[in-house]
Design a protein around this motif. Structure first.
Motif, PDB file in Angstrom:
ATOM      1  N   LEU A  71       0.838  -1.202   0.000  1.00 27.07           N
ATOM      2  CA  LEU A  71       0.000   0.000   0.000  1.00 27.07           C
ATOM      3  C   LEU A  71       0.874   1.253   0.000  1.00 27.07           C
ATOM      4  CD1 LEU A  71      -2.735   1.478   0.241  1.00 27.07           C
ATOM      5  CD2 LEU A  71      -2.477   1.284   2.725  1.00 27.07           C
ATOM      6  N   ILE A  72       1.866   1.280   0.872  1.00 29.95           N
ATOM      7  CA  ILE A  72       2.761   2.438   0.940  1.00 29.95           C
ATOM      8  C   ILE A  72       3.491   2.604  -0.387  1.00 29.95           C
ATOM      9  CG2 ILE A  72       4.818   3.409   2.048  1.00 29.95           C
ATOM     10  CD1 ILE A  72       3.808   1.956   4.656  1.00 29.95           C
ATOM     11  N   LYS A  73       3.977   1.504  -0.948  1.00 29.85           N
ATOM     12  CA  LYS A  73       4.680   1.568  -2.232  1.00 29.85           C
ATOM     13  C   LYS A  73       3.774   2.145  -3.312  1.00 29.85           C
ATOM     14  CE  LYS A  73       7.357  -0.963  -5.561  1.00 29.85           C
ATOM     15  NZ  LYS A  73       7.161  -1.896  -6.581  1.00 29.85           N
ATOM     16  N   GLN A  74       2.541   1.725  -3.331  1.00 27.41           N
ATOM     17  CA  GLN A  74       1.577   2.202  -4.328  1.00 27.41           C
ATOM     18  C   GLN A  74       1.343   3.708  -4.198  1.00 27.41           C
ATOM     19  OE1 GLN A  74      -2.239   0.297  -3.936  1.00 27.41           O
ATOM     20  NE2 GLN A  74      -3.229   1.700  -5.342  1.00 27.41           N
ATOM     21  N   LEU A  75       1.343   4.219  -2.979  1.00 28.14           N
ATOM     22  CA  LEU A  75       1.057   5.639  -2.751  1.00 28.14           C
ATOM     23  C   LEU A  75       2.297   6.523  -2.857  1.00 28.14           C
ATOM     24  CD1 LEU A  75      -1.428   5.228   0.226  1.00 28.14           C
ATOM     25  CD2 LEU A  75      -1.993   5.807  -2.145  1.00 28.14           C
ATOM     26  N   ALA A  76       3.479   5.918  -2.856  1.00 30.12           N
ATOM     27  CA  ALA A  76       4.733   6.672  -2.879  1.00 30.12           C
ATOM     28  C   ALA A  76       5.204   6.871  -4.320  1.00 30.12           C
ATOM     29  CB  ALA A  76       5.785   5.934  -2.056  1.00 30.12           C
TER      30      ALA A  76
END
Length: 183
Positions: A71-76
Motif C-alpha cells: 500500500l505504501i509503495k503504491q502511494l509513494a
C-alpha cells in the motif's frame, strides 16, 4: 539503531497528534490537497500497523507486512510526486513551499519511500531481527539521507524491521524538510 528507529517512528506518528483534531478531519481540503492528505493518512495507518508488529513481535504477520508495505509503495514514488503540483498550498495543507524550491530532493525522498516499501514487502518473510543488530550488509542507513538506496536483492536479505526503520526514516526526513508544523 533502536534509538534512531524510535525517534523516527515517534516523530512520524505523533506529529498529527500535535496538530489537533482538525488535522485528522482535513477540514476544508479540496481537490489535490484533499487527495494527498487522504493518501498521507492511508500511509500513516499502514505505518502504524507495521510499527505495532515491529514493537510486538508476537503479532508479526508476514502477509500483513506485505499488504501494508505494498500500500505504501503504491502511494509513494511518482503517485506521491503527482499529488504536489507546483503551488498547491491551499489550506489546510501542511506542505511547505520548500517542496518546489527543492523539487529534486522531494522527488528523491518519494522514490526512496517507494523503494523501501517495496523492499519491505520483499523482506516480510525474513521476520524481525532477534539480537537487536542489523544483518551484514544492512549498514546502508547512512545513505538514506543521500540518494543511495540498497538494491531490492540487498533489501530482501535484511530483517523486516531494518527495512521498516529505513522507510520511516525516509518519511521523517521528508516531513522534517517539507511539512509545516501547525500550532
Amino acid at each position: 539503531m533502536k534509538k534512531t528507529f524510535l525517534f523516527a517512528a515517534t516523530l512520524l506518528l505523533t506529529a498529527p497528534l500535535a496538530l489537533g483534531p482538525r488535522a485528522h478531519a482535513h477540514d476544508g481540503a479540496t481537490g489535490i490537497v484533499e487527495e494527498r492528505m487522504h493518501s498521507m493518512k492511508e500511509m500513516g495507518k499502514a505505518v502504524r500497523a507495521l510499527k505495532a508488529m515491529v514493537q510486538e513481535p508476537e503479532s508479526y504477520d508476514a502477509q500483513a507486512v506485505r499488504k501494508q508495505a505494498r500500500l505504501i509503495k503504491q502511494l509513494a514514488g511518482q503517485n506521491l510526486i503527482d499529488q504536489f503540483p507546483e503551488g498547491s498550498l491551499q489550506k489546510p495543507t501542511h506542505a511547505k513551499p520548500e517542496i518546489w524550491a527543492d523539487w529534486e530532493r522531494f522527488s528523491q525522498l518519494s522514490s526512496q519511500l517507494e523503494s523501501y516499501a517495496g523492499g519491505l514487502a520483499l523482506t516480510a518473510d525474513n521476520g524481525l531481527m532477534m539480537d537487536g543488530s542489523m544483518m551484514e550488509g544492512a549498514g546502508h542507513m547512512e545513505n538514506m539521507m543521500g540518494t543511495d538506496v540498497p538494491a531490492s536483492d540487498q533489501l530482501g536479505q535484511m530483517p523486516a524491521d531494518g527495512v521498516f526503520t529505513m522507510m520511516v526514516e525516509t518519511c521523517a526526513a521528508c516531513h522534517m524538510e517539507f511539512r509545516a508544523r501547525k500550532p
